[in-house]
Design a protein around this motif. Structure first.
Motif, PDB file in Angstrom:
ATOM      1  N   UNK A 100      31.657  46.304  49.346  1.00 50.58           N
ATOM      2  CA  UNK A 100      31.853  44.859  49.205  1.00 50.58           C
ATOM      3  C   UNK A 100      33.336  44.543  49.017  1.00 50.58           C
ATOM      4  N   UNK A 101      34.002  45.317  48.176  1.00 51.41           N
ATOM      5  CA  UNK A 101      35.432  45.077  47.951  1.00 51.41           C
ATOM      6  C   UNK A 101      36.226  45.335  49.232  1.00 51.41           C
TER       7      UNK A 101
ATOM      8  N   UNK B   1      32.651  42.342  31.466  1.00 50.89           N
ATOM      9  CA  UNK B   1      33.551  41.697  32.433  1.00 50.89           C
ATOM     10  C   UNK B   1      33.050  41.790  33.871  1.00 50.89           C
TER      11      UNK B   1
ATOM     12  N   UNK C  39      38.835  40.205  50.186  1.00 59.84           N
ATOM     13  CA  UNK C  39      40.206  39.794  50.482  1.00 59.84           C
ATOM     14  C   UNK C  39      41.185  40.943  50.191  1.00 59.84           C
TER      15      UNK C  39
ATOM     16  N   UNK D 185      41.266  42.505  46.775  1.00 53.06           N
ATOM     17  CA  UNK D 185      40.089  43.347  46.495  1.00 53.06           C
ATOM     18  C   UNK D 185      40.196  44.687  47.203  1.00 53.06           C
TER      19      UNK D 185
ATOM     20  N   UNK E 179      37.159  37.964  35.945  1.00 55.12           N
ATOM     21  CA  UNK E 179      37.349  38.310  37.363  1.00 55.12           C
ATOM     22  C   UNK E 179      37.156  37.115  38.280  1.00 55.12           C
ATOM     23  N   UNK E 180      36.133  36.324  37.986  1.00 52.25           N
ATOM     24  CA  UNK E 180      35.873  35.146  38.821  1.00 52.25           C
ATOM     25  C   UNK E 180      37.024  34.152  38.738  1.00 52.25           C
TER      26      UNK E 180
ATOM     27  N   UNK F 112      25.761  42.209  39.257  1.00 60.02           N
ATOM     28  CA  UNK F 112      26.539  43.408  38.933  1.00 60.02           C
ATOM     29  C   UNK F 112      26.441  43.728  37.444  1.00 60.02           C
TER      30      UNK F 112
ATOM     31  N   UNK G  90      29.790  31.543  35.651  1.00 66.12           N
ATOM     32  CA  UNK G  90      31.192  31.957  35.603  1.00 66.12           C
ATOM     33  C   UNK G  90      32.201  30.818  35.778  1.00 66.12           C
TER      34      UNK G  90
ATOM     35  N   UNK H 114      40.325  35.960  40.486  1.00 64.27           N
ATOM     36  CA  UNK H 114      40.224  36.114  41.943  1.00 64.27           C
ATOM     37  C   UNK H 114      39.230  35.092  42.482  1.00 64.27           C
ATOM     38  N   UNK H 115      39.603  33.815  42.488  1.00 72.47           N
ATOM     39  CA  UNK H 115      38.626  32.793  42.862  1.00 72.47           C
ATOM     40  C   UNK H 115      38.139  32.963  44.306  1.00 72.47           C
ATOM     41  N   UNK H 116      36.954  32.470  44.556  1.00 70.24           N
ATOM     42  CA  UNK H 116      36.339  32.483  45.898  1.00 70.24           C
ATOM     43  C   UNK H 116      36.221  33.874  46.507  1.00 70.24           C
ATOM     44  N   UNK H 117      35.950  34.860  45.677  1.00 72.80           N
ATOM     45  CA  UNK H 117      35.765  36.214  46.209  1.00 72.80           C
ATOM     46  C   UNK H 117      34.292  36.601  46.139  1.00 72.80           C
ATOM     47  N   UNK H 118      33.935  37.505  47.017  1.00 76.36           N
ATOM     48  CA  UNK H 118      32.587  38.082  46.959  1.00 76.36           C
ATOM     49  C   UNK H 118      32.640  39.362  46.147  1.00 76.36           C
ATOM     50  N   UNK H 119      31.663  39.596  45.337  1.00 77.63           N
ATOM     51  CA  UNK H 119      31.671  40.806  44.492  1.00 77.63           C
ATOM     52  C   UNK H 119      30.476  41.649  44.778  1.00 77.63           C
TER      53      UNK H 119
ATOM     54  N   UNK I  50      31.719  41.055  37.439  1.00 73.10           N
ATOM     55  CA  UNK I  50      32.064  39.806  38.107  1.00 73.10           C
ATOM     56  C   UNK I  50      30.896  38.938  38.559  1.00 73.10           C
TER      57      UNK I  50
ATOM     58  N   UNK J 250      26.365  38.157  37.882  1.00 73.40           N
ATOM     59  CA  UNK J 250      25.216  38.474  37.032  1.00 73.40           C
ATOM     60  C   UNK J 250      24.461  39.687  37.558  1.00 73.40           C
TER      61      UNK J 250
ATOM     62  N   UNK K 246      25.852  32.525  39.947  1.00 77.28           N
ATOM     63  CA  UNK K 246      27.135  32.964  39.403  1.00 77.28           C
ATOM     64  C   UNK K 246      28.103  31.814  39.160  1.00 77.28           C
TER      65      UNK K 246
END
Lengths: 285, 315
Positions: B171-172, B58, B176, B179, A276-277, B64, A107, A280-285, B60, B62, A103
């Motif tokens: 996950x959200x 969009x 943070x 999220x 989104x990346x 997903x 991204x 919201x940097x350094x986030x887990x998705x 966030x 690959x 990612x």
């Protein structure tokens, strides 16, 4: 001592280019892999815009399927590039203190770092343009993977072997549609002519040798894309003939994407894809 | 045999849980009810591709992106099986699409709500697909064979989608603050519309009784709604988030959760075309259909040319 933004960027680029941890061929192998990944991702992303909007349900499913295949291929390639980067001690400036992931590569790089051919970032246009873009690319990718299977790099060879099955289907599907639209109605024929006019100029770049192609070729890892041009032209000519479409004699002068000099479209694609990346940097998705 | 005798025979088969097949005799109203319900269901799958499709470009990551794309593509597949099931009752896909485009056929109102943030994709998976599953699992045993068989395939994929949606929210919820807010906000917006997906209250649902007798439906709207609320009220605890209902409370005596008042005015507004995205959704479907017209014509023209060439060769 003053620290101007200018100085900072010079420092960074010096740091980047004098990194002691990686040798020349690893850098080129990373670039080579990223180039292949970027091609697949950007085209897959473009195709995915059709999902839910296709001309008929069955074809909505088909184009979505191709999008999925391409995004899947890009993931294998980005994962490999990420492994190479991590093994060579992380020379990827946006990330520090943890391993680089697929990612990050998709991204967190900007336009000038993307290495896809300009063809794949061209807008979807109408169904004719999407079909022709896919056909031009799949015809190239088919011959490309066929040779990459022989690569002395095991990961690339395995990815090529797996992807070739998918690409064989993409080529047949898009070729059938080129024929159907070319030899369909007057309207569909003239739309195909317009699509050729829009896209032909970008096809030459598929067979241009970038520095990483050269390096990969010398190491027995990569494919001689220059030689693929002949096979590609034969395939296109055969399909166009059946489609009653003319093969243009004009030059295919547009190039630059492989070395980061893109058309204006890519910036918008990345702005949307990376939103989104970036937000919201350094986030887990 | 008189119509009355045929009807008795038909009901007898239904009561014995023998599936009704397309070639069997069936009351005209049964056929019409099924066409309405199955086509509505098919349209819901197709229109449902739009709000989620919004986020494919969009997504966030690959992973997903691929999962969402595959999910939306599955919905197209569901639409396809369902249109085919309806076609066995003597209506063409073209006719059904015409009814969708001119507004005479309905689709699930839930898709007239906008997807404003990534968390909406999670909320749709968890709540909307969750509600759909509640509705659809009993349909796997519905009396009309082709519909029941289509639903078996649909349900398998839907439960996978639901887990995926829940996992996005999970996950959200572990992410943070921004999220977590995003996840809660999505649940706030999607909860009540999901509760309304089960349709009007039983005493305002005129078709329920007959549909139950014909075993098209197995449970009433209110029964399914209650079941859905009971399940979600428990699941939301794993997310550490809240359902937006101050009256939601376990009722020991009933063995169910009590819940707050549903805004039926909003429900009917959206059903009747005044939801936030009714116009946009239909416009998008019409646009895709209209802009696909030349493609479909070209495919037909080419197929005919090819057939003619084949006949000439054969001759």
């Amino acid at each position: 001592m003053s620290v101007s933004p200018n100085n900072q960027s010079t420092d960074q680029s010096i740091h980047f280019s004098t990194s002691q941890h990686i040798n020349f061929s690893t850098t080129q192998l990373i670039n080579y892999t990223l180039h292949l990944a970027d091609n697949a991702l950007i085209l897959g992303h473009g195709n995915s815009e059709w999902t839910g909007h296709g001309p008929v349900l069955e074809q909505d499913i088909a184009i979505s399927n191709i999008a999925l295949d391409l995004i899947g291929q890009s993931r294998y390639l980005y994962q490999y590039a990420a492994d190479l980067i991590n093994q060579s001690n992380n020379p990827f400036p946006p990330v520090s203190g943890r391993p680089v992931t697929e990612d990050d590569l998709a991204y967190l790089r900007d336009v000038l770092e993307f290495k896809n051919c300009i063809l794949v970032e061209q807008p979807n246009g109408d169904w004719a343009q999407t079909i022709l873009r896919q056909f031009f690319f799949s015809a190239y990718q088919y011959f490309f993977y066929e040779q990459l299977k022989q690569s002395s790099d095991e990961r690339l060879s395995a990815i090529a072997e797996k992807s070739l099955k998918e690409t064989t289907y993409h080529l047949r599907w898009s070729g059938d549609w080129v024929i159907r639209l070319g030899d369909g109605t007057e309207d569909s024929h003239s739309r195909m002519l317009k699509a050729i006019d829009e896209l032909w100029m970008f096809t030459g770049e598929l067979f241009e040798i970038a520095p990483y192609d050269e390096a990969a070729l010398q190491n027995g890892i990569g494919v001689n894309v220059k030689e693929l041009g002949v096979l590609w032209k034969q395939k296109v000519t055969a399909v166009f003939e059946e489609a009653t479409l003319p093969v243009p004699q004009t030059t295919t002068f547009q190039k630059g994407g492989k070395t980061g000099i893109h058309s204006e479209h890519l910036g918008f694609i990345l702005a949307e894809m990376q939103f989104l990346q970036r937000a919201y940097p350094n986030s887990q998705w | 045999m008189s119509v009355h005798e045929l009807e008795t025979l038909f009901q007898d088969k239904v009561d014995k849980e023998i599936k009704i097949e397309p070639k069997d005799w069936m009351p005209e109203k049964y056929r019409k009810t099924l066409i309405r319900q199955i086509s509505q269901h098919a349209h819901s799958e197709i229109v449902g591709m739009l709000p989620e499709g919004n986020w494919i470009t969009r997504a966030p990551s690959l992973k997903r992106k691929a999962a969402l794309l595959a999910k939306v593509q599955d919905e197209a597949g569901h639409g396809l099986y369902l249109y085919s099931a309806a076609e066995t009752l003597g209506i063409s896909r073209e006719e059904m699409l015409e009814q969708l485009h001119n507004g005479t056929a309905k689709y699930s109102s839930i898709f007239n709500y906008p997807t404003l943030a990534w968390a909406d994709i999670g909320a749709i998976g968890w709540l909307v697909d969750g509600a759909a599953i509640m509705n659809q699992v009993p349909l796997c045993r519905t009396s009309f064979g082709p519909y029941a068989r289509a639903m078996v395939r649909v349900c398998k994929e839907e439960s996978f989608h639901q887990r995926q949606g829940f996992e996005i929210l999970l996950t959200l919820s572990k992410g943070n603050e921004a999220q977590q807010r995003m996840a809660q906000d999505a649940i706030n917006r999607w909860w009540w519309p999901s509760v309304m997906m089960f349709g009007p209250k039983d005493d305002e649902s005129p078709n329920t009784l007959q549909s139950m007798k014909w075993k098209i439906k197995r449970f009433t709207n209110d029964e399914l709604r209650q079941k859905f609320i009971d399940v979600c009220a428990e699941q939301v605890k794993f997310l550490g988030l809240m359902l937006p209902d101050a009256d939601l409370k376990w009722n020991e005596e009933r063995g169910h959760y009590d819940f707050g008042k549903i805004n039926w005015d909003e429900f009917w507004q959206v059903v009747n075309g005044n939801g936030p995205c009714n116009k946009q959704r239909l416009d998008a479907r019409r646009k895709a259909h209209d802009e696909g017209e030349w493609v479909r014509q070209a495919a037909v023209a080419y197929a005919e040319k090819k057939k003619m060439k084949a006949t000439m060769v054969a001759a």
